[in-house]
Enzyme design. Structure first.
Site, PDB file in Angstrom:
ATOM      1  N   ASN A  19       8.750  -6.025   5.189  1.00 29.23           N
ATOM      2  CA  ASN A  19       8.255  -6.502   6.480  1.00 29.23           C
ATOM      3  C   ASN A  19       9.334  -7.399   7.102  1.00 29.23           C
ATOM      4  O   ASN A  19       9.725  -8.407   6.517  1.00 29.23           O
ATOM      5  CB  ASN A  19       6.956  -7.291   6.264  1.00 29.23           C
ATOM      6  N   HIS A  51       4.710  -6.049  12.181  1.00 31.10           N
ATOM      7  CA  HIS A  51       3.350  -6.420  12.595  1.00 31.10           C
ATOM      8  C   HIS A  51       3.443  -7.109  13.958  1.00 31.10           C
ATOM      9  O   HIS A  51       3.460  -8.343  14.036  1.00 31.10           O
ATOM     10  CB  HIS A  51       2.717  -7.340  11.555  1.00 31.10           C
ATOM     11  N   GLU A  91       1.709  -2.463  11.517  1.00 34.35           N
ATOM     12  CA  GLU A  91       0.439  -3.134  11.253  1.00 34.35           C
ATOM     13  C   GLU A  91      -0.080  -3.806  12.517  1.00 34.35           C
ATOM     14  O   GLU A  91       0.707  -4.227  13.367  1.00 34.35           O
ATOM     15  CB  GLU A  91       0.628  -4.233  10.200  1.00 34.35           C
ATOM     16  N   THR A 138      -1.184 -15.829  10.512  1.00 37.90           N
ATOM     17  CA  THR A 138      -0.908 -14.659   9.694  1.00 37.90           C
ATOM     18  C   THR A 138      -2.246 -14.023   9.340  1.00 37.90           C
ATOM     19  O   THR A 138      -3.299 -14.611   9.579  1.00 37.90           O
ATOM     20  CB  THR A 138      -0.123 -15.034   8.426  1.00 37.90           C
ATOM     21  N   HIS A 197       0.573  -9.343   0.942  1.00 33.51           N
ATOM     22  CA  HIS A 197       0.313 -10.716   1.369  1.00 33.51           C
ATOM     23  C   HIS A 197       0.559 -11.680   0.215  1.00 33.51           C
ATOM     24  O   HIS A 197      -0.195 -11.727  -0.748  1.00 33.51           O
ATOM     25  CB  HIS A 197      -1.101 -10.940   1.916  1.00 33.51           C
ATOM     26  N   ASP A 198       1.641 -12.437   0.333  1.00 36.96           N
ATOM     27  CA  ASP A 198       2.048 -13.450  -0.635  1.00 36.96           C
ATOM     28  C   ASP A 198       2.489 -12.883  -1.975  1.00 36.96           C
ATOM     29  O   ASP A 198       2.606 -13.625  -2.964  1.00 36.96           O
ATOM     30  CB  ASP A 198       0.952 -14.507  -0.846  1.00 36.96           C
ATOM     31  N   HIS A 217       7.425 -12.326   4.074  1.00 31.80           N
ATOM     32  CA  HIS A 217       7.747 -13.753   4.045  1.00 31.80           C
ATOM     33  C   HIS A 217       8.458 -14.150   2.749  1.00 31.80           C
ATOM     34  O   HIS A 217       9.511 -14.807   2.777  1.00 31.80           O
ATOM     35  CB  HIS A 217       6.479 -14.584   4.215  1.00 31.80           C
TER      36      HIS A 217
END
Length: 237
Positions: A7, A43, A70, A100, A190-191, A214
């Site tokens: 991403n 996204h 996304e 987010t 995610h994370d 991230h």
């Protein structure tokens, strides 16, 4: 091997902080693929605070692996996806002002809406995935929408894993087992990070793809982008 989709939102955030075109989003997209990523994820949000809608268009000839867009399927987002025709669209129920993504779809409450939206993407030949929490009723509801895949929302796992609670993987294992039984493909994101991705991959049956932004970009500040992409691929084999 589970595919790694990078991403690149955070690259756009950094670019936008100063204006101009540094860092060059298109070059980064080309580079992560050259370094071994099997996909690129963006996204875009309505305020275009990181990825701009024009970025999505400009990336079309650059992404030769899997292109994943996304977002919340509002009218302008859907029009963008129809125009770009990515490999996959991932539907996320984020609010306009969300920092987010912070929750999966309620696939029971919004089932008819999702079914209608997904049918439109399928007419265009675009693979669909919907963002869901690891709750069995939500997995069952996802099946009824006609989606091709689900993306497991992994923030809760990542947080608990960081605290040493390895049992936090259990709901994800059960959700994946059910998804496999129902014939749904499984993505996750995610994370997820270099710290937890190997454990997650080893425990989730049938994990097809992870989307990581991230953490990967943050890790690349210290380790270098090419090195980090290689490290993720090693852990995902």
């Amino acid at each position: 091997m589970t595919k790694l989709s990078v991403n690149i939102n955070k690259i756009a955030t950094l670019r936008n902080a100063r204006g101009g075109n540094v860092p060059d989003l298109l070059k980064v997209a080309a580079d992560v693929q050259r370094f071994g990523a099997q996909g690129v994820t963006i996204h875009p949000r309505p305020d275009e605070r990181h990825i701009r809608y024009q970025d999505a268009r400009d990336l079309v000839p650059v992404v030769y692996t899997e292109y994943n867009i996304e977002g919340n399927p509002m009218d302008n987002f859907m029009e963008l996806v129809f125009e770009c025709k990515p490999t996959q669209v991932t539907l996320v129920p984020d609010a306009v002002d969300a920092i987010t993504s912070n929750a999966g779809w309620n696939t029971v409450k919004h089932q008819s809406y999702l079914k209608e939206i997904i049918s439109e993407f399928k007419k265009q030949g675009i693979r669909t995935s919907i963002f869901v929490d690891p709750v069995l009723s939500m997995i069952e509801g996802a099946k009824e929408t006609g989606t091709d895949r689900i993306e497991l929302y992994t923030e809760a796992f990542a947080h608990q894993y960081g605290l040493g609670n390895y049992k936090s993987i259990d709901p994800y294992v059960k959700a994946a087992e059910l998804a496999n039984e129902l014939g749904l493909g499984i993505n996750a994101g995610h994370d997820l990070s270099l710290d937890n991705i190997e454990f997650f991959k080893q425990n989730i049956p049938g994990l097809l793809e992870v989307s990581i932004g991230h953490a990967l970009i943050s890790e690349a500040i210290y380790l270098g982008l090419e090195n980090v992409v290689g490290l993720y691929n090693q852990k995902l084999r």
